[in-house]
Design an enzyme around this catalytic site. Structure first.
Site, PDB file in Angstrom:
ATOM      1  N   GLY A 287     -29.935 -50.010 -74.097  1.00 32.32           N
ATOM      2  CA  GLY A 287     -30.423 -50.366 -72.776  1.00 32.32           C
ATOM      3  C   GLY A 287     -31.791 -49.777 -72.509  1.00 32.32           C
ATOM      4  CG  ASN A 301     -26.639 -51.424 -71.239  1.00 31.39           C
ATOM      5  OD1 ASN A 301     -25.798 -50.969 -70.475  1.00 31.39           O
ATOM      6  ND2 ASN A 301     -27.859 -50.927 -71.341  1.00 31.39           N
ATOM      7  CD  GLU A 360     -27.249 -51.367 -66.446  1.00 32.34           C
ATOM      8  OE1 GLU A 360     -28.081 -50.576 -66.936  1.00 32.34           O
ATOM      9  OE2 GLU A 360     -27.205 -51.641 -65.233  1.00 32.34           O
ATOM     10  NE  ARG A 388     -21.346 -48.720 -55.510  1.00 28.16           N
ATOM     11  CZ  ARG A 388     -22.602 -48.896 -55.929  1.00 28.16           C
ATOM     12  NH1 ARG A 388     -23.373 -49.803 -55.319  1.00 28.16           N
ATOM     13  NH2 ARG A 388     -23.089 -48.208 -56.945  1.00 28.16           N
TER      14      ARG A 388
END
Length: 462
Positions: A287, A301, A360, A388
């Site tokens: 990443g 990732n 991720e 969320r």
């Protein structure tokens, strides 16, 4: 028409319910048990979050919404137990029937003395139109803030609702409280209860399905919510022993100590099951060096590609909960790890945002298991729940604080939720030759993904 019928029916029944003898003597101990169980759940939650009984957060009043309260049959028992447990209650009664509301107001006035710390208010409203009592504010603005509640009680009314599922969504989204204290966070509870149990409601339903269109739910109903952030904590569907609340002289053959009962306690949580199960398989890419180096949360990732971008168009940017495994040909045993997963652009890294939406995954191995550098290895990732939305934080410390909360919530959800817990053994991880319909056309990529209906997935665990 349904609401008019219910209001008229219970208007006619109000004088009967208003009589003190409405609750037979043999049910008094059932109501005492019911009130105690509700308050015990609430005080235990606050003690766990506040830690000390003298803490200011612990001592604040308990906001309770009593839905379809009728004439307030539960109130004297709640007040009696609350006083004994050193709790202050602010009860909001809510009912669709104007005559029930009139009787409830008279009942409330008779229960409270001028020096009582408890309060009871009653309003006439349909629960779906109710968003809490307006909170007075000294600031002049156009936004009205409404009360949220430590507990929403649906006692002896669940089977009378037109759409229980819609009410669940409304109550959870708009009425249940999430309160942060200095030492933790408390979440509101929903209690679905009935002092006479499931068999009694079935008799009422069979006799008058227009007024009682539903039955009291079985346990599985409360475990299979999709897009509703509620988690079942306790379920007593048949009987309860009321001996702790009976005088010794009444513990005779004449008074049975085992009573019909129905009690479901549900906790507002941060996550909810997705409408679809998402499965991804592909090589782990290096990443941007942010997960491990800057934040202390190493991530795996999946290779960003046009292939996965097509899948991610339908997946909202945000934080997800699931399971993950890393394929290892040298190890026959498949090890499946808990995972909290960010799907998005990492907006907090201003000027270094992801140019495209990526996956991720932060893997959380069990104690004693370490994860070595597995870049280039093939990872299988299953997303089951939403936590969320992705957001931009003002600082890295704020982001780290939130990630710590996400990790804790993900661990709790994967352990406590029965479906999430069992999904660790999904065949997706166990079949060496698993394939999906959506395969990357570049053979060397090895990437694939699929989306399955959550309802079909749930059927395996009922």
């Amino acid at each position: 028409d349904f609401l008019k019928h219910q209001a008229q029916t219970f208007d006619e029944m109000a004088p009967i319910f208003a009589k003190k003898e409405t609750i037979p003597e043999h049910l008094l101990h059932v109501y005492q048990t019911l009130a105690f169980k509700i308050l015990e759940v609430l005080i235990n939650e606050r003690q766990a979050a506040s830690g000390v009984n003298e803490d200011q957060d612990f001592l604040r009043p308990y906001q309770i919404l009593d839905v379809a309260c009728g004439t307030g049959a539960l109130w004297p028992f709640l007040l009696e137990k609350a006083t004994a447990m050193n709790m202050t209650l602010l009860i909001q009664g809510l009912d669709l029937s104007p005559r029930m509301v009139e009787c409830a107001k008279e009942h409330a006035a008779s229960l409270l003395t001028p020096d009582s710390s408890h309060r009871i208010e009653v309003v006439c409203s349909d629960i779906m139109e109710y968003h809490g009592a307006p909170v007075e504010s000294e600031e002049q603005n156009e936004t009205t803030t409404y009360t949220s509640y430590d507990a929403v009680i649906c006692n002896a009314c669940w089977a009378n609702f037109y759409s229980p599922q819609a009410i669940l969504q409304h109550v959870t989204t708009n009425l249940l409280q999430s309160h942060k204290s200095a030492k933790g966070q408390t979440f509101g509870r929903l209690f679905v209860t009935h002092p006479l149990g499931q068999d009694f409601i079935k008799e009422l339903h069979d006799a008058d399905p227009q007024t009682v269109p539903h039955l009291l739910p079985e346990k599985w109903y409360f475990s299979d919510f999709i897009r509703v952030p509620l988690q079942l904590e306790e379920f007593v569907p048949e009987q309860v022993d009321v001996r702790p609340f009976m005088p010794e002289e009444q513990n005779t053959d004449e008074f049975s100590t085992i009573k019909p009962f129905y009690f479901a306690a549900l906790r507002r949580v941060r996550h909810y099951l997705l409408p679809h199960v998402w499965r991804f398989r592909g090589p782990v890419a290096r990443g941007y060096g942010r997960g491990g180096k800057k934040l202390g949360f190493p991530t795996a990732n999946l290779v960003a590609s046009i292939f996965f971008q097509n899948a991610l168009q339908e997946l909202e940017a945000g934080v997800y909960i699931g399971w993950a495994s890393v394929e290892d040909s040298s190890n026959e045993k498949v090890v499946v790890h808990r995972a909290v997963v960010n799907v998005g652009y990492s907006p907090t890294f201003e000027g270094q945002e992801n140019p495209e939406k990526i996956i991720e995954a932060h893997l959380m191995p069990e104690e004693g298991i370490s994860l070595s550098d597995f870049y280039g290895e093939t990872m299988r990732l299953e997303l089951l729940a939403y936590l969320r939305a992705e957001e931009k934080f003002a600082s890295f410390p704020d982001l780290i604080t939130q990630i710590n909360a996400d990790v804790a919530d993900a661990k709790d959800a994967l352990e406590a939720h029965p479906v999430l817990r069992q999904a660790r053994a999904d065949s997706f991880f166990l079949k060496p030759d698993w394939t999906a319909k959506n395969q990357d056309s570049e053979e060397e990529s090895g990437s694939s993904w699929e989306r399955k209906d959550m309802k079909e997935f749930l059927e395996k665990y009922e």
